[in-house]
Design a protein around this motif. Sequence first.
Motif, PDB file in Angstrom:
ATOM      1  N   ASP A   1     -49.720  -3.431 -38.653  1.00 51.15           N
ATOM      2  CA  ASP A   1     -48.397  -3.470 -38.038  1.00 51.15           C
ATOM      3  C   ASP A   1     -48.150  -2.193 -37.238  1.00 51.15           C
ATOM      4  OD1 ASP A   1     -45.604  -4.424 -37.714  1.00 51.15           O
ATOM      5  OD2 ASP A   1     -45.212  -2.555 -38.794  1.00 51.15           O
ATOM      6  N   ASN A   2     -47.627  -2.375 -36.044  1.00 51.08           N
ATOM      7  CA  ASN A   2     -47.198  -1.250 -35.210  1.00 51.08           C
ATOM      8  C   ASN A   2     -45.927  -1.660 -34.472  1.00 51.08           C
ATOM      9  OD1 ASN A   2     -48.230  -3.040 -33.412  1.00 51.08           O
ATOM     10  ND2 ASN A   2     -49.703  -1.649 -32.477  1.00 51.08           N
ATOM     11  N   ASP A   3     -44.987  -2.244 -35.229  1.00 51.77           N
ATOM     12  CA  ASP A   3     -43.739  -2.776 -34.683  1.00 51.77           C
ATOM     13  C   ASP A   3     -43.977  -3.909 -33.702  1.00 51.77           C
ATOM     14  OD1 ASP A   3     -42.109  -1.120 -36.192  1.00 51.77           O
ATOM     15  OD2 ASP A   3     -42.200   0.489 -34.709  1.00 51.77           O
ATOM     16  N   CYS A   4     -45.037  -4.639 -33.919  1.00 49.80           N
ATOM     17  CA  CYS A   4     -45.354  -5.775 -33.059  1.00 49.80           C
ATOM     18  C   CYS A   4     -45.096  -7.078 -33.810  1.00 49.80           C
ATOM     19  CB  CYS A   4     -46.823  -5.725 -32.636  1.00 49.80           C
ATOM     20  SG  CYS A   4     -47.947  -5.901 -34.029  1.00 49.80           S
ATOM     21  N   CYS A   5     -45.305  -8.150 -33.143  1.00 50.64           N
ATOM     22  CA  CYS A   5     -45.338  -9.477 -33.769  1.00 50.64           C
ATOM     23  C   CYS A   5     -44.036  -9.875 -34.454  1.00 50.64           C
ATOM     24  CB  CYS A   5     -46.489  -9.569 -34.778  1.00 50.64           C
ATOM     25  SG  CYS A   5     -48.098  -9.117 -34.109  1.00 50.64           S
ATOM     26  N   ARG A   6     -42.936  -9.267 -34.086  1.00 50.75           N
ATOM     27  CA  ARG A   6     -41.665  -9.643 -34.690  1.00 50.75           C
ATOM     28  C   ARG A   6     -41.206 -10.970 -34.115  1.00 50.75           C
ATOM     29  NH1 ARG A   6     -43.399  -5.969 -37.275  1.00 50.75           N
ATOM     30  NH2 ARG A   6     -42.363  -4.050 -37.802  1.00 50.75           N
ATOM     31  N   PRO A   7     -40.556 -11.834 -34.816  1.00 49.74           N
ATOM     32  CA  PRO A   7     -39.980 -11.611 -36.136  1.00 49.74           C
ATOM     33  C   PRO A   7     -40.917 -11.975 -37.276  1.00 49.74           C
ATOM     34  CG  PRO A   7     -39.221 -13.704 -35.336  1.00 49.74           C
ATOM     35  CD  PRO A   7     -40.093 -13.111 -34.244  1.00 49.74           C
ATOM     36  N   TRP A   8     -42.117 -12.502 -36.996  1.00 54.30           N
ATOM     37  CA  TRP A   8     -42.988 -12.995 -38.066  1.00 54.30           C
ATOM     38  C   TRP A   8     -43.830 -11.917 -38.714  1.00 54.30           C
ATOM     39  CZ3 TRP A   8     -41.161 -17.393 -39.462  1.00 54.30           C
ATOM     40  CH2 TRP A   8     -40.567 -18.228 -38.519  1.00 54.30           C
ATOM     41  N   GLY A   9     -44.170 -10.874 -37.970  1.00 53.54           N
ATOM     42  CA  GLY A   9     -44.985  -9.802 -38.526  1.00 53.54           C
ATOM     43  C   GLY A   9     -44.141  -8.823 -39.307  1.00 53.54           C
ATOM     44  N   PHE A  10     -44.506  -8.589 -40.560  1.00 59.95           N
ATOM     45  CA  PHE A  10     -43.743  -7.692 -41.422  1.00 59.95           C
ATOM     46  C   PHE A  10     -44.301  -6.282 -41.344  1.00 59.95           C
ATOM     47  CE2 PHE A  10     -42.758 -11.414 -44.511  1.00 59.95           C
ATOM     48  CZ  PHE A  10     -41.911 -11.966 -43.594  1.00 59.95           C
TER      49      PHE A  10
END
Length: 140
Positions: free
Chosen positions: A81-90
């Motif tokens: 995670d590096n503040d990517c993939c929101r909203p599904w990536g925690f």
Amino acid sequence: MRALTVKQPWAAAIAHGPKRIENRRRPIPAKHLGTTILIHAGLAGDRTPRHSDQGPRILATWPRHWGAIVAVATLADCHQDNDCCRPWGFPDSWHWQLDNVRAVPHPILGVRGQLGLWTVPDDVLAAVQRQVYIPQEVSA
């Protein structure tokens, strides 16, 4: 072929919705990157599901099966995670990127899952293949 067990409602979100990131504590083993896997809806549900900004209304519309193979997907990528993939990536997770996701029209019920990537019994794989085309993997 391998499968990945995912708790509900997330297995349904992968099979029928926009979720294309699965959050895990570890990266995908390198030998599995680029391979096709089955998505297995586990018997346990997520008791405190965090959901996208789409809200519980959307979560409620997805069909839910328990202890079933519900989709086919490709393990396309994996990154921290590096503040990517929101909203599904925690946050603080490895994001397993799923591509080419196809729902199994009639989920294969009565399948026991396991932790991590696990090998699907031949009869279960055959039942999925009768419904969804699965390309043969090329061995290196």
